[in-house]
Scaffold this active site. Sequence first.
Site, PDB file in Angstrom:
ATOM      1  N   HIS A  53     -23.500 -15.325  -3.324  1.00 50.96           N
ATOM      2  CA  HIS A  53     -24.734 -14.546  -3.451  1.00 50.96           C
ATOM      3  C   HIS A  53     -24.516 -12.863  -3.292  1.00 50.96           C
ATOM      4  O   HIS A  53     -25.170 -12.112  -4.083  1.00 50.96           O
ATOM      5  CB  HIS A  53     -25.865 -14.766  -2.441  1.00 50.96           C
ATOM      6  CG  HIS A  53     -26.229 -16.254  -2.437  1.00 50.96           C
ATOM      7  ND1 HIS A  53     -26.029 -17.167  -1.379  1.00 50.96           N
ATOM      8  CD2 HIS A  53     -26.542 -17.163  -3.496  1.00 50.96           C
ATOM      9  CE1 HIS A  53     -26.682 -18.439  -1.608  1.00 50.96           C
ATOM     10  NE2 HIS A  53     -26.932 -18.203  -2.909  1.00 50.96           N
ATOM     11  N   LYS A  99     -39.642 -28.434   2.774  1.00 47.53           N
ATOM     12  CA  LYS A  99     -38.182 -28.470   2.623  1.00 47.53           C
ATOM     13  C   LYS A  99     -37.412 -28.148   4.202  1.00 47.53           C
ATOM     14  O   LYS A  99     -37.409 -26.981   4.459  1.00 47.53           O
ATOM     15  CB  LYS A  99     -37.645 -27.562   1.579  1.00 47.53           C
ATOM     16  CG  LYS A  99     -36.141 -27.799   0.887  1.00 47.53           C
ATOM     17  CD  LYS A  99     -36.190 -27.199  -0.271  1.00 47.53           C
ATOM     18  CE  LYS A  99     -34.748 -26.862  -0.651  1.00 47.53           C
ATOM     19  NZ  LYS A  99     -34.422 -25.961  -1.683  1.00 47.53           N
ATOM     20  N   ARG A 158     -23.310 -20.321 -12.296  1.00 48.77           N
ATOM     21  CA  ARG A 158     -21.988 -20.609 -11.668  1.00 48.77           C
ATOM     22  C   ARG A 158     -21.356 -21.363 -12.722  1.00 48.77           C
ATOM     23  O   ARG A 158     -20.029 -21.604 -12.972  1.00 48.77           O
ATOM     24  CB  ARG A 158     -22.010 -21.383 -10.447  1.00 48.77           C
ATOM     25  CG  ARG A 158     -22.055 -20.737  -9.189  1.00 48.77           C
ATOM     26  CD  ARG A 158     -22.424 -21.458  -7.963  1.00 48.77           C
ATOM     27  NE  ARG A 158     -23.731 -21.955  -8.223  1.00 48.77           N
ATOM     28  CZ  ARG A 158     -24.464 -22.631  -7.337  1.00 48.77           C
ATOM     29  NH1 ARG A 158     -24.075 -22.777  -6.183  1.00 48.77           N
ATOM     30  NH2 ARG A 158     -25.871 -22.969  -7.382  1.00 48.77           N
ATOM     31  N   SER A 209     -23.983 -22.996  -0.929  1.00 46.78           N
ATOM     32  CA  SER A 209     -24.813 -23.135   0.285  1.00 46.78           C
ATOM     33  C   SER A 209     -24.740 -24.683   0.810  1.00 46.78           C
ATOM     34  O   SER A 209     -24.480 -24.879   1.935  1.00 46.78           O
ATOM     35  CB  SER A 209     -26.244 -22.750   0.422  1.00 46.78           C
ATOM     36  OG  SER A 209     -26.388 -21.329   0.015  1.00 46.78           O
TER      37      SER A 209
HETATM   38  P1  ADP Z   1     -31.998 -21.992  -5.073  1.00 47.54           P
HETATM   39  O1  ADP Z   1     -32.787 -22.681  -4.041  1.00 47.54           O
HETATM   40  O2  ADP Z   1     -33.004 -20.981  -5.878  1.00 47.54           O
HETATM   41  O3  ADP Z   1     -30.981 -22.775  -5.569  1.00 47.54           O
HETATM   42  P2  ADP Z   1     -29.700 -20.869  -3.928  1.00 47.54           P
HETATM   43  O4  ADP Z   1     -30.061 -19.919  -2.458  1.00 47.54           O
HETATM   44  O5  ADP Z   1     -28.924 -21.729  -3.986  1.00 47.54           O
HETATM   45  O6  ADP Z   1     -31.328 -20.947  -4.316  1.00 47.54           O
HETATM   46  O7  ADP Z   1     -29.336 -19.842  -4.885  1.00 47.54           O
HETATM   47  C1  ADP Z   1     -29.871 -18.461  -5.106  1.00 47.54           C
HETATM   48  C2  ADP Z   1     -29.392 -17.735  -6.646  1.00 47.54           C
HETATM   49  O8  ADP Z   1     -27.980 -17.500  -6.316  1.00 47.54           O
HETATM   50  C3  ADP Z   1     -29.331 -18.456  -7.733  1.00 47.54           C
HETATM   51  O9  ADP Z   1     -29.370 -17.737  -8.891  1.00 47.54           O
HETATM   52  C4  ADP Z   1     -27.845 -19.464  -7.580  1.00 47.54           C
HETATM   53  O10 ADP Z   1     -27.580 -19.639  -8.833  1.00 47.54           O
HETATM   54  C5  ADP Z   1     -27.035 -18.243  -7.029  1.00 47.54           C
HETATM   55  N1  ADP Z   1     -25.954 -18.639  -6.539  1.00 47.54           N
HETATM   56  C6  ADP Z   1     -25.644 -19.575  -5.811  1.00 47.54           C
HETATM   57  N2  ADP Z   1     -24.269 -19.770  -5.443  1.00 47.54           N
HETATM   58  C7  ADP Z   1     -23.750 -18.575  -5.852  1.00 47.54           C
HETATM   59  C8  ADP Z   1     -22.417 -18.321  -6.165  1.00 47.54           C
HETATM   60  N3  ADP Z   1     -21.432 -18.856  -5.481  1.00 47.54           N
HETATM   61  N4  ADP Z   1     -21.871 -17.364  -6.978  1.00 47.54           N
HETATM   62  C9  ADP Z   1     -22.969 -16.701  -7.679  1.00 47.54           C
HETATM   63  N5  ADP Z   1     -24.185 -17.002  -7.520  1.00 47.54           N
HETATM   64  C10 ADP Z   1     -24.599 -18.112  -6.850  1.00 47.54           C
END
Ligand code: ADP
Length: 150
Positions: free
Chosen positions: A17, A41, A90, A127
């Site tokens: 992120h 959630k 990703r 995450s």
């Molecule tokens: P959501 O609940 O919307 O999936 P996340 O917290 O998992 O939220 O992710 C938020 C954003 O960050 C999304 O656009 C996701 O694709 C991106 N993201 C998650 N992990 C990575 C990573 N390892 N590298 C780059 N972007 C990521």
Amino acid sequence: MKRAIFPGTFDPFTIGHYSIVQRGLSLFDEIIIGIGVNPAKKTLFSIEKRVQIIQQAFENDLRVKIQSYDSLTVDFALLVNAGFVLRGLRSVGDFEYERTIADTNRKLTGVETVILFTESEYSFISSTVARDLISYGKDISSFLPPNVTL
Ligand code: ADP
């Protein structure tokens, strides 16, 4: 002023992120990291802890703001006057989902989505895996942004 939101659950905010936001700062003047809160959630980290982790990561960078929201993401974008939604991609697994949401948001409001491909060294970081590792007592510091301690 070009303003984007970077929405997500961020449970927790990872180095993946962090990298997307850092790169997004070359495109936007301001990025508001929007922590989506859905009371139905369950998350591992409280909203306060999620905010604290992101604050540590972007300490002193006035271009990055943090805000939580419990509305539709695109309504949050309108609320804070952001014309763009920033997302990271990703894998092909992320693609269809992101496209559907992006098309819907643009149709509803004209808000555009800007997608950055994840740097390959971070593409396996999620995450979900970070939370799994924590549940087995593992150290996840290599999954976290620089300067962040849990
Ligand atoms: P959501 O609940 O919307 O999936 P996340 O917290 O998992 O939220 O992710 C938020 C954003 O960050 C999304 O656009 C996701 O694709 C991106 N993201 C998650 N992990 C990575 C990573 N390892 N590298 C780059 N972007 C990521």
